[in-house]
Design a protein around this motif. Structure first.
Motif, PDB file in Angstrom:
ATOM      1  N   MET A 194     -39.466  18.392 -22.270  1.00  0.00           N
ATOM      2  CA  MET A 194     -39.697  17.240 -21.579  1.00  0.00           C
ATOM      3  C   MET A 194     -40.588  17.483 -20.430  1.00  0.00           C
ATOM      4  SD  MET A 194     -36.776  14.787 -19.607  1.00  0.00           S
ATOM      5  CE  MET A 194     -36.834  15.762 -17.998  1.00  0.00           C
ATOM      6  N   TRP A 195     -40.579  18.744 -19.979  1.00  0.00           N
ATOM      7  CA  TRP A 195     -41.424  18.938 -18.767  1.00  0.00           C
ATOM      8  C   TRP A 195     -42.994  18.706 -19.226  1.00  0.00           C
ATOM      9  CZ3 TRP A 195     -44.473  22.851 -17.726  1.00  0.00           C
ATOM     10  CH2 TRP A 195     -44.745  24.082 -18.719  1.00  0.00           C
ATOM     11  N   LYS A 196     -43.236  19.442 -20.271  1.00  0.00           N
ATOM     12  CA  LYS A 196     -44.613  19.598 -21.026  1.00  0.00           C
ATOM     13  C   LYS A 196     -44.942  18.016 -21.247  1.00  0.00           C
ATOM     14  CE  LYS A 196     -44.767  23.922 -23.003  1.00  0.00           C
ATOM     15  NZ  LYS A 196     -45.103  24.671 -24.154  1.00  0.00           N
ATOM     16  N   LEU A 197     -44.345  17.368 -21.745  1.00  0.00           N
ATOM     17  CA  LEU A 197     -44.780  15.795 -22.222  1.00  0.00           C
ATOM     18  C   LEU A 197     -45.119  15.294 -20.687  1.00  0.00           C
ATOM     19  CD1 LEU A 197     -45.149  13.480 -23.908  1.00  0.00           C
ATOM     20  CD2 LEU A 197     -42.862  13.135 -23.797  1.00  0.00           C
ATOM     21  N   LYS A 198     -44.177  15.368 -19.460  1.00  0.00           N
ATOM     22  CA  LYS A 198     -44.363  14.775 -18.405  1.00  0.00           C
ATOM     23  C   LYS A 198     -45.715  15.281 -18.043  1.00  0.00           C
ATOM     24  CE  LYS A 198     -40.073  12.881 -17.064  1.00  0.00           C
ATOM     25  NZ  LYS A 198     -40.408  11.486 -16.653  1.00  0.00           N
ATOM     26  N   LEU A 199     -45.812  16.600 -17.866  1.00  0.00           N
ATOM     27  CA  LEU A 199     -47.159  17.065 -17.262  1.00  0.00           C
ATOM     28  C   LEU A 199     -48.296  16.785 -18.030  1.00  0.00           C
ATOM     29  CD1 LEU A 199     -48.458  19.383 -15.209  1.00  0.00           C
ATOM     30  CD2 LEU A 199     -47.766  21.082 -16.925  1.00  0.00           C
TER      31      LEU A 199
ATOM     32  N   LYS B 157     -42.613  28.227  -8.233  1.00  0.00           N
ATOM     33  CA  LYS B 157     -43.253  26.807  -8.376  1.00  0.00           C
ATOM     34  C   LYS B 157     -42.506  25.689  -8.936  1.00  0.00           C
ATOM     35  CE  LYS B 157     -46.933  28.804  -6.673  1.00  0.00           C
ATOM     36  NZ  LYS B 157     -47.490  28.582  -5.466  1.00  0.00           N
ATOM     37  N   ALA B 158     -41.363  25.846  -9.542  1.00  0.00           N
ATOM     38  CA  ALA B 158     -40.491  25.184 -10.345  1.00  0.00           C
ATOM     39  C   ALA B 158     -40.231  23.883  -9.212  1.00  0.00           C
ATOM     40  CB  ALA B 158     -39.290  25.678 -10.835  1.00  0.00           C
ATOM     41  N   PRO B 159     -39.674  24.042  -8.003  1.00  0.00           N
ATOM     42  CA  PRO B 159     -39.186  22.949  -7.286  1.00  0.00           C
ATOM     43  C   PRO B 159     -40.481  21.883  -6.816  1.00  0.00           C
ATOM     44  CG  PRO B 159     -38.369  25.144  -6.318  1.00  0.00           C
ATOM     45  CD  PRO B 159     -39.429  25.488  -7.378  1.00  0.00           C
ATOM     46  N   LYS B 160     -41.576  22.294  -6.628  1.00  0.00           N
ATOM     47  CA  LYS B 160     -42.607  21.581  -6.389  1.00  0.00           C
ATOM     48  C   LYS B 160     -43.179  20.783  -7.556  1.00  0.00           C
ATOM     49  CE  LYS B 160     -45.565  19.668  -3.858  1.00  0.00           C
ATOM     50  NZ  LYS B 160     -45.311  18.723  -2.682  1.00  0.00           N
ATOM     51  N   LEU B 161     -43.485  21.558  -8.748  1.00  0.00           N
ATOM     52  CA  LEU B 161     -43.530  21.177  -9.965  1.00  0.00           C
ATOM     53  C   LEU B 161     -42.574  19.834 -10.593  1.00  0.00           C
ATOM     54  CD1 LEU B 161     -45.368  20.880 -12.504  1.00  0.00           C
ATOM     55  CD2 LEU B 161     -44.188  22.680 -13.431  1.00  0.00           C
ATOM     56  N   ALA B 162     -41.342  20.156 -10.195  1.00  0.00           N
ATOM     57  CA  ALA B 162     -40.334  19.234 -10.640  1.00  0.00           C
ATOM     58  C   ALA B 162     -40.471  17.842  -9.728  1.00  0.00           C
ATOM     59  CB  ALA B 162     -38.796  19.628 -10.589  1.00  0.00           C
ATOM     60  N   GLU B 163     -40.658  18.159  -8.587  1.00  0.00           N
ATOM     61  CA  GLU B 163     -41.168  16.956  -7.634  1.00  0.00           C
ATOM     62  C   GLU B 163     -42.158  16.150  -8.139  1.00  0.00           C
ATOM     63  OE1 GLU B 163     -42.663  16.488  -3.171  1.00  0.00           O
ATOM     64  OE2 GLU B 163     -41.348  17.792  -3.391  1.00  0.00           O
TER      65      GLU B 163
ATOM     66  N   LEU C  11     -36.019  20.451 -15.025  1.00  0.00           N
ATOM     67  CA  LEU C  11     -36.958  21.563 -15.464  1.00  0.00           C
ATOM     68  C   LEU C  11     -36.376  22.789 -15.832  1.00  0.00           C
ATOM     69  CD1 LEU C  11     -40.165  22.130 -15.381  1.00  0.00           C
ATOM     70  CD2 LEU C  11     -39.897  22.727 -13.147  1.00  0.00           C
ATOM     71  N   VAL C  12     -35.495  23.687 -15.142  1.00  0.00           N
ATOM     72  CA  VAL C  12     -35.165  24.766 -15.589  1.00  0.00           C
ATOM     73  C   VAL C  12     -34.440  24.843 -16.707  1.00  0.00           C
ATOM     74  CG1 VAL C  12     -33.308  26.541 -14.690  1.00  0.00           C
ATOM     75  CG2 VAL C  12     -34.846  25.459 -13.109  1.00  0.00           C
ATOM     76  N   LYS C  13     -33.533  23.645 -17.128  1.00  0.00           N
ATOM     77  CA  LYS C  13     -32.871  23.866 -18.341  1.00  0.00           C
ATOM     78  C   LYS C  13     -34.012  23.724 -19.673  1.00  0.00           C
ATOM     79  CE  LYS C  13     -28.482  21.638 -17.242  1.00  0.00           C
ATOM     80  NZ  LYS C  13     -27.542  20.373 -17.388  1.00  0.00           N
ATOM     81  N   ASP C  14     -35.099  22.792 -19.282  1.00  0.00           N
ATOM     82  CA  ASP C  14     -36.144  22.648 -20.275  1.00  0.00           C
ATOM     83  C   ASP C  14     -36.849  24.118 -20.644  1.00  0.00           C
ATOM     84  OD1 ASP C  14     -35.724  20.119 -20.909  1.00  0.00           O
ATOM     85  OD2 ASP C  14     -37.493  19.457 -19.868  1.00  0.00           O
ATOM     86  N   LEU C  15     -37.208  24.840 -19.408  1.00  0.00           N
ATOM     87  CA  LEU C  15     -37.829  25.971 -19.321  1.00  0.00           C
ATOM     88  C   LEU C  15     -36.852  27.010 -20.135  1.00  0.00           C
ATOM     89  CD1 LEU C  15     -39.303  26.076 -15.810  1.00  0.00           C
ATOM     90  CD2 LEU C  15     -40.577  25.849 -18.044  1.00  0.00           C
ATOM     91  N   ALA C  16     -35.687  26.934 -20.095  1.00  0.00           N
ATOM     92  CA  ALA C  16     -34.652  27.865 -20.656  1.00  0.00           C
ATOM     93  C   ALA C  16     -34.688  27.714 -22.111  1.00  0.00           C
ATOM     94  CB  ALA C  16     -33.449  27.719 -20.004  1.00  0.00           C
ATOM     95  N   LYS C  17     -34.870  26.491 -22.558  1.00  0.00           N
ATOM     96  CA  LYS C  17     -34.732  26.019 -23.888  1.00  0.00           C
ATOM     97  C   LYS C  17     -36.030  26.799 -24.748  1.00  0.00           C
ATOM     98  CE  LYS C  17     -32.360  21.905 -23.537  1.00  0.00           C
ATOM     99  NZ  LYS C  17     -32.658  20.252 -23.468  1.00  0.00           N
ATOM    100  N   GLU C  18     -37.155  26.808 -24.245  1.00  0.00           N
ATOM    101  CA  GLU C  18     -38.509  27.281 -24.726  1.00  0.00           C
ATOM    102  C   GLU C  18     -38.280  28.829 -25.234  1.00  0.00           C
ATOM    103  OE1 GLU C  18     -41.782  26.255 -22.547  1.00  0.00           O
ATOM    104  OE2 GLU C  18     -41.461  23.905 -22.913  1.00  0.00           O
TER     105      GLU C  18
END
Length: 65
Positions: free
Chosen positions: A1-6, A43-49, A58-65
């Motif tokens: 999900m985070w990559k799609l949003k990015l 960098k995750a907090p700012k990226l999530a924001e 974000l952390v859950k998504d990163l863990a799935k990869e």
């Protein structure tokens, strides 16, 4: 999900803009988009924001990869 949003965000803004907001280089954002690297936890907090998601999401998504 985070990559799609990015990807969506970089369609609206440049990779350089995203990079400057997170505090990384444009090359790093490119690596995130291509899947060569994941964002660091520093960098995750700012990226999530910027992506409009919670840090937990974000952390859950990163863990799935």
């Amino acid at each position: 999900m985070w990559k799609l949003k990015l990807k969506e965000l970089t369609n609206l803004k440049t990779q350089g803009f995203v990079a400057s907001q997170v505090g990384v280089s444009q090359a790093v954002v490119s690596c995130w988009l291509s899947g060569r690297h994941k964002p660091s936890l520093r960098k995750a907090p700012k990226l999530a924001e910027i992506l409009g998601i919670t840090l937990n999401e974000l952390v859950k998504d990163l863990a799935k990869e």
